[in-house]
Every structure is written in C-alpha cells, then in structure tokens.
Motif scaffolding. Structure first.
Motif, PDB file in Angstrom:
ATOM      1  N   GLU A  11       0.833  -1.209   0.000  1.00  0.00           N
ATOM      2  CA  GLU A  11       0.000   0.000   0.000  1.00  0.00           C
ATOM      3  C   GLU A  11       0.869   1.261   0.000  1.00  0.00           C
ATOM      4  O   GLU A  11       0.604   2.202  -0.752  1.00  0.00           O
ATOM      5  N   VAL A  12       1.900   1.275   0.834  1.00  0.00           N
ATOM      6  CA  VAL A  12       2.793   2.438   0.885  1.00  0.00           C
ATOM      7  C   VAL A  12       3.525   2.593  -0.450  1.00  0.00           C
ATOM      8  O   VAL A  12       3.628   3.698  -0.981  1.00  0.00           O
ATOM      9  N   LEU A  13       4.011   1.502  -0.993  1.00  0.00           N
ATOM     10  CA  LEU A  13       4.691   1.578  -2.293  1.00  0.00           C
ATOM     11  C   LEU A  13       3.744   2.097  -3.373  1.00  0.00           C
ATOM     12  O   LEU A  13       4.110   2.976  -4.156  1.00  0.00           O
ATOM     13  N   ASP A  14       2.533   1.569  -3.403  1.00  0.00           N
ATOM     14  CA  ASP A  14       1.570   1.942  -4.451  1.00  0.00           C
ATOM     15  C   ASP A  14       1.075   3.377  -4.333  1.00  0.00           C
ATOM     16  O   ASP A  14       0.801   4.021  -5.347  1.00  0.00           O
ATOM     17  N   THR A  15       0.952   3.898  -3.110  1.00  0.00           N
ATOM     18  CA  THR A  15       0.373   5.232  -2.935  1.00  0.00           C
ATOM     19  C   THR A  15       1.416   6.320  -2.698  1.00  0.00           C
ATOM     20  O   THR A  15       1.154   7.481  -2.999  1.00  0.00           O
ATOM     21  N   GLN A  16       2.578   5.965  -2.177  1.00  0.00           N
ATOM     22  CA  GLN A  16       3.552   6.959  -1.764  1.00  0.00           C
ATOM     23  C   GLN A  16       4.852   6.948  -2.565  1.00  0.00           C
ATOM     24  O   GLN A  16       5.555   7.946  -2.590  1.00  0.00           O
ATOM     25  N   VAL A  17       5.182   5.833  -3.164  1.00  0.00           N
ATOM     26  CA  VAL A  17       6.482   5.718  -3.831  1.00  0.00           C
ATOM     27  C   VAL A  17       6.343   5.578  -5.342  1.00  0.00           C
ATOM     28  O   VAL A  17       6.896   6.385  -6.097  1.00  0.00           O
ATOM     29  N   GLY A  26      10.569   5.543 -13.890  1.00  0.00           N
ATOM     30  CA  GLY A  26      11.148   4.492 -13.050  1.00  0.00           C
ATOM     31  C   GLY A  26      10.103   3.777 -12.233  1.00  0.00           C
ATOM     32  O   GLY A  26       8.904   3.991 -12.372  1.00  0.00           O
ATOM     33  N   GLY A  27      10.599   2.930 -11.381  1.00  0.00           N
ATOM     34  CA  GLY A  27       9.719   2.174 -10.503  1.00  0.00           C
ATOM     35  C   GLY A  27      10.526   1.399  -9.492  1.00  0.00           C
ATOM     36  O   GLY A  27      11.758   1.465  -9.464  1.00  0.00           O
ATOM     37  N   VAL A  28       9.814   0.665  -8.660  1.00  0.00           N
ATOM     38  CA  VAL A  28      10.451  -0.175  -7.659  1.00  0.00           C
ATOM     39  C   VAL A  28       9.610  -1.441  -7.515  1.00  0.00           C
ATOM     40  O   VAL A  28       8.381  -1.396  -7.559  1.00  0.00           O
ATOM     41  N   GLU A  29      10.303  -2.569  -7.399  1.00  0.00           N
ATOM     42  CA  GLU A  29       9.637  -3.857  -7.249  1.00  0.00           C
ATOM     43  C   GLU A  29       9.913  -4.404  -5.860  1.00  0.00           C
ATOM     44  O   GLU A  29      11.049  -4.346  -5.371  1.00  0.00           O
ATOM     45  N   LEU A  30       8.886  -4.941  -5.233  1.00  0.00           N
ATOM     46  CA  LEU A  30       9.044  -5.601  -3.946  1.00  0.00           C
ATOM     47  C   LEU A  30       9.585  -6.998  -4.189  1.00  0.00           C
ATOM     48  O   LEU A  30       8.952  -7.806  -4.872  1.00  0.00           O
ATOM     49  N   ILE A  31      10.761  -7.271  -3.659  1.00  0.00           N
ATOM     50  CA  ILE A  31      11.346  -8.608  -3.775  1.00  0.00           C
ATOM     51  C   ILE A  31      10.781  -9.498  -2.674  1.00  0.00           C
ATOM     52  O   ILE A  31      10.328 -10.607  -2.928  1.00  0.00           O
ATOM     53  N   GLU A  32      10.839  -9.001  -1.426  1.00  0.00           N
ATOM     54  CA  GLU A  32      10.283  -9.779  -0.322  1.00  0.00           C
ATOM     55  C   GLU A  32      10.162  -8.934   0.938  1.00  0.00           C
ATOM     56  O   GLU A  32      10.831  -7.908   1.087  1.00  0.00           O
ATOM     57  N   VAL A  33       9.295  -9.383   1.806  1.00  0.00           N
ATOM     58  CA  VAL A  33       9.229  -8.918   3.184  1.00  0.00           C
ATOM     59  C   VAL A  33       9.504 -10.162   4.014  1.00  0.00           C
ATOM     60  O   VAL A  33       8.731 -11.120   3.970  1.00  0.00           O
ATOM     61  N   THR A  34      10.618 -10.158   4.714  1.00  0.00           N
ATOM     62  CA  THR A  34      11.008 -11.349   5.475  1.00  0.00           C
ATOM     63  C   THR A  34      10.176 -11.461   6.754  1.00  0.00           C
ATOM     64  O   THR A  34       9.581 -10.479   7.208  1.00  0.00           O
ATOM     65  N   PRO A  35      10.154 -12.632   7.356  1.00  0.00           N
ATOM     66  CA  PRO A  35       9.451 -12.788   8.634  1.00  0.00           C
ATOM     67  C   PRO A  35       9.998 -11.851   9.724  1.00  0.00           C
ATOM     68  O   PRO A  35       9.278 -11.506  10.657  1.00  0.00           O
ATOM     69  N   ALA A  36      11.241 -11.422   9.584  1.00  0.00           N
ATOM     70  CA  ALA A  36      11.854 -10.503  10.548  1.00  0.00           C
ATOM     71  C   ALA A  36      11.495  -9.045  10.257  1.00  0.00           C
ATOM     72  O   ALA A  36      11.949  -8.145  10.966  1.00  0.00           O
ATOM     73  N   GLY A  37      10.721  -8.776   9.208  1.00  0.00           N
ATOM     74  CA  GLY A  37      10.300  -7.415   8.892  1.00  0.00           C
ATOM     75  C   GLY A  37      11.248  -6.664   7.980  1.00  0.00           C
ATOM     76  O   GLY A  37      11.140  -5.445   7.835  1.00  0.00           O
ATOM     77  N   GLU A  38      12.163  -7.352   7.340  1.00  0.00           N
ATOM     78  CA  GLU A  38      13.093  -6.711   6.402  1.00  0.00           C
ATOM     79  C   GLU A  38      12.445  -6.620   5.030  1.00  0.00           C
ATOM     80  O   GLU A  38      11.976  -7.620   4.494  1.00  0.00           O
ATOM     81  N   VAL A  39      12.410  -5.408   4.492  1.00  0.00           N
ATOM     82  CA  VAL A  39      11.806  -5.164   3.180  1.00  0.00           C
ATOM     83  C   VAL A  39      12.937  -5.062   2.163  1.00  0.00           C
ATOM     84  O   VAL A  39      13.827  -4.233   2.304  1.00  0.00           O
ATOM     85  N   ARG A  40      12.893  -5.916   1.152  1.00  0.00           N
ATOM     86  CA  ARG A  40      13.905  -5.903   0.089  1.00  0.00           C
ATOM     87  C   ARG A  40      13.238  -5.469  -1.208  1.00  0.00           C
ATOM     88  O   ARG A  40      12.217  -6.018  -1.603  1.00  0.00           O
ATOM     89  N   LEU A  41      13.845  -4.466  -1.857  1.00  0.00           N
ATOM     90  CA  LEU A  41      13.295  -3.883  -3.081  1.00  0.00           C
ATOM     91  C   LEU A  41      14.343  -3.870  -4.177  1.00  0.00           C
ATOM     92  O   LEU A  41      15.538  -4.001  -3.912  1.00  0.00           O
ATOM     93  N   GLU A  42      13.869  -3.637  -5.400  1.00  0.00           N
ATOM     94  CA  GLU A  42      14.768  -3.469  -6.540  1.00  0.00           C
ATOM     95  C   GLU A  42      14.202  -2.379  -7.438  1.00  0.00           C
ATOM     96  O   GLU A  42      13.001  -2.370  -7.733  1.00  0.00           O
ATOM     97  N   TYR A  43      15.074  -1.445  -7.841  1.00  0.00           N
ATOM     98  CA  TYR A  43      14.644  -0.397  -8.758  1.00  0.00           C
ATOM     99  C   TYR A  43      14.340  -0.984 -10.126  1.00  0.00           C
ATOM    100  O   TYR A  43      14.958  -1.956 -10.571  1.00  0.00           O
TER     101      TYR A  43
END
Length: 105
Positions: A11-17, A26-43
C-alpha cells in the motif's frame, strides 16, 4: 498468502512511492518482506541507472517504510549506504513528513 505487513508495504509503495518514481520513468519492485520485517526492493526502469537513486532510497523510500509497524529494515538492491549516513539522513529529515497526502492506514 500475503500477510498484513506485506499488504501495508505494498500500500505504501503503491500510494507513496511508485507514483513519484513513475513520473521519471522508473519504478520499484518488492522482492520480499522477510518474517523478521526486512523489506527488500529493486529499482526498475530509469531508476536503475539514476544518479540520485541513493537519495531516493534514503529520503523517498526508506523514510516512508521504516515507520510502518513491523518493518525493521529497508534495502534496495544496488544501493549501499553506511549506517552512519542512514542515521544522519533520518535525523536531518525527522521533522519533515514523508507522506504525500494522508499517511496510509
């Protein structure tokens, strides 16, 4: 199945980024959100080679995602900044709202 944290991150990526990055091709792709809360992205698109991608990461993406409850870290592939640089930017811009419009709910 997508968990609540992943849904909020999307939601934050879609509305704010993504709308802001799309203006520049440009853009950004969500690679993963780990169980530990780490958000990994790729431009994506023009952001991959942009000279300002580190600034966009620290002030436009990280600043928006780190306050989300449950997010413990945000990284973008290919962007490397020291912990000191990240902390300095967070302190410098702490008084500025990172949200475009109202914060996501």
């Amino acid at each position: 199945m997508i968990d609540d944290l992943t849904t909020t991150v999307i939601e934050v990526l879609d509305t704010q980024v993504r709308p802001l990055l799309a203006v520049h091709g440009g853009g950004v792709e969500l690679i993963e959100v780990t169980p530990a809360g780490e958000v990994r992205l790729e431009y994506q698109g023009a952001c991959r080679g942009c000279a300002l991608k580190s600034t966009t990461y620290v002030l436009g993406i990280r600043q928006k995602l780190m306050p989300v409850p449950g997010v413990t870290e945000v990284t973008v592939e290919g962007v490397r900044l020291s912990r000191a640089a990240l902390e300095r930017a967070a302190r410098m811009y702490a008084s500025y709202s990172p949200w475009v419009g109202a914060p996501p709910t």
